[in-house]
Design a protein around this motif. Sequence first.
Motif, short mmCIF file in Angstrom:
data_model
loop_
_atom_site.label_atom_id
_atom_site.label_comp_id
_atom_site.label_asym_id
_atom_site.label_seq_id
_atom_site.Cartn_x
_atom_site.Cartn_y
_atom_site.Cartn_z
N ARG A 29 10.50 31.60 80.42
CA ARG A 29 11.03 32.03 79.11
C ARG A 29 9.94 32.17 78.06
O ARG A 29 10.01 33.05 77.21
CB ARG A 29 12.06 31.02 78.59
CG ARG A 29 13.33 30.98 79.37
CD ARG A 29 14.30 29.96 78.80
NE ARG A 29 15.05 30.61 77.75
CZ ARG A 29 15.13 30.17 76.51
NH1 ARG A 29 14.55 29.06 76.16
NH2 ARG A 29 15.81 30.83 75.61
N VAL A 32 8.23 35.55 77.39
CA VAL A 32 8.98 36.61 76.71
C VAL A 32 8.72 36.52 75.21
O VAL A 32 9.07 35.53 74.57
CB VAL A 32 10.49 36.50 76.99
CG1 VAL A 32 11.25 37.60 76.27
CG2 VAL A 32 10.77 36.53 78.49
N ASP A 34 9.23 36.99 71.25
CA ASP A 34 10.45 36.99 70.43
C ASP A 34 10.92 38.40 70.10
O ASP A 34 12.12 38.67 70.05
CB ASP A 34 10.23 36.19 69.15
CG ASP A 34 10.05 34.71 69.41
OD1 ASP A 34 10.55 34.23 70.46
OD2 ASP A 34 9.42 34.03 68.59
N THR A 37 13.48 40.03 72.52
CA THR A 37 14.91 39.71 72.40
C THR A 37 15.56 40.52 71.29
O THR A 37 16.72 40.90 71.39
CB THR A 37 15.12 38.21 72.16
OG1 THR A 37 14.46 37.82 70.95
CG2 THR A 37 14.60 37.38 73.32
N LYS A 44 16.43 35.43 76.26
CA LYS A 44 15.20 35.30 77.05
C LYS A 44 15.51 35.03 78.52
O LYS A 44 14.83 35.55 79.40
CB LYS A 44 14.29 34.23 76.48
CG LYS A 44 13.63 34.65 75.19
CD LYS A 44 12.61 33.65 74.72
CE LYS A 44 11.95 34.15 73.45
NZ LYS A 44 10.76 33.38 73.10
#
Length: 132
Positions: A29, A32, A34, A37, A44
């Motif tokens: 996670r 990924v 921000d 998203t 995520k």
Amino acid sequence: MVRTAARWMLALVLAAAGAAHLVRTRGFRIVVPDWATRVTRLDKDVIVIASGAAELALAAGLVALPRERRRMGWAVAGFFVAVFPGNVHQWRTRRSAPGLDTDARRLGRLFLQPLLVLWALWATAEGGDPLR
């Protein structure tokens, strides 16, 4: 014969990475960014699972679709380019993920990415020029 072996090895690498993304979702996670998203409107965890599923599908395509090997090579190369921002994010934020738990490993991963792109294109090329 060498390109065929390289294509199968690439498929194995993708399958292993895909399985890891599905099994150890929480560990990936942090890779990924921000903004991903916000852009995708996905959680995520969903992005990690989707990338793992994509890796498994690409691995299967490399093996099961030999007549489409050039297209599969471009698809794999495109995938490696698409996930590169996550690798940069991980390096910049100095966050650990499975297998990438030091600054040196995270930096090395950035230099590995172009090699993966070239591997995908070379292993799926029909002759001398992988860009043909």
